[in-house]
Write an enzyme that holds these catalytic residues in place. Sequence first.
Site, short mmCIF file in Angstrom:
data_model
loop_
_atom_site.label_atom_id
_atom_site.label_comp_id
_atom_site.label_asym_id
_atom_site.label_seq_id
_atom_site.Cartn_x
_atom_site.Cartn_y
_atom_site.Cartn_z
N CYS A 47 1.78 -9.77 -1.84
CA CYS A 47 1.31 -8.53 -2.49
C CYS A 47 -0.22 -8.55 -2.57
O CYS A 47 -0.80 -9.44 -3.19
CB CYS A 47 1.92 -8.41 -3.88
N ASP A 92 -11.69 1.57 -5.62
CA ASP A 92 -10.81 1.78 -4.46
C ASP A 92 -11.64 1.60 -3.18
O ASP A 92 -12.77 2.07 -3.08
CB ASP A 92 -10.20 3.18 -4.51
N HIS A 123 2.92 -8.66 -11.77
CA HIS A 123 3.49 -7.79 -10.74
C HIS A 123 4.66 -6.95 -11.27
O HIS A 123 5.56 -7.46 -11.93
CB HIS A 123 3.98 -8.62 -9.54
N ASN A 176 0.89 7.01 -8.15
CA ASN A 176 1.84 7.28 -7.07
C ASN A 176 2.99 6.29 -7.21
O ASN A 176 2.75 5.08 -7.29
CB ASN A 176 1.15 7.12 -5.72
N GLY A 181 3.84 8.98 -1.82
CA GLY A 181 2.51 8.55 -1.39
C GLY A 181 2.10 7.15 -1.77
O GLY A 181 0.96 6.75 -1.52
N THR A 201 1.46 3.41 -1.35
CA THR A 201 1.31 2.53 -0.18
C THR A 201 1.19 1.06 -0.58
O THR A 201 1.46 0.18 0.22
CB THR A 201 0.07 2.92 0.65
N HIS A 245 -0.29 0.59 -10.14
CA HIS A 245 -1.74 0.84 -10.29
C HIS A 245 -1.97 2.30 -10.66
O HIS A 245 -1.25 3.18 -10.20
CB HIS A 245 -2.51 0.50 -9.01
N HIS A 252 -4.77 5.39 -10.52
CA HIS A 252 -6.01 5.87 -9.93
C HIS A 252 -6.76 6.66 -11.01
O HIS A 252 -6.20 7.61 -11.56
CB HIS A 252 -5.75 6.84 -8.78
#
Length: 104
Positions: free
Chosen positions: A3, A29, A45, A82, A88, A90, A95, A97
């Site tokens: 990861c 980012d 995690h 997301n 979306g 990935t 996390h 944003h």
Amino acid sequence: MDCIFCKIVAGEFGTEFVAENQHAVAFRDINPLAKVHILVVPRNHSSNIAELEDVEELSELFSLIRSVAADFTDGQFRLQFNSGEKEGQTVFHTHAHVLSGRAV
Ligand code: AMP
Ligand code: ZN
């Protein structure tokens, strides 16, 4: 587990943390979509926000989100999680944003 955010949290890539607390870290980012685009990531995690159930970890995550928003934006910002490939996501480590300002 392979990861990328676990590795960033562990310091394996030397990523600069712009803020951190006991349970979460924040870093810029790599592909910013706004003037301010900071990711806030729990140290432990979990796959996405729907999977993160520990109340103390959730509290510390949101505490760091609020602190990043206060320190790096003018108080107006967008917050996005997301969750799921179809929506979306990935990187499959929870996390947030924190986005502010028009796209650069
Ligand atoms: P998401 O699409 O919500 O899973 O967002 C993953 C985000 O992680 C994307 O905006 C990527 O640009 C960002 N990202 C991927 N690898 C790195 C990295 N090594 N350092 C900083 N950001 C990254
Ligand atoms: Zn992870």
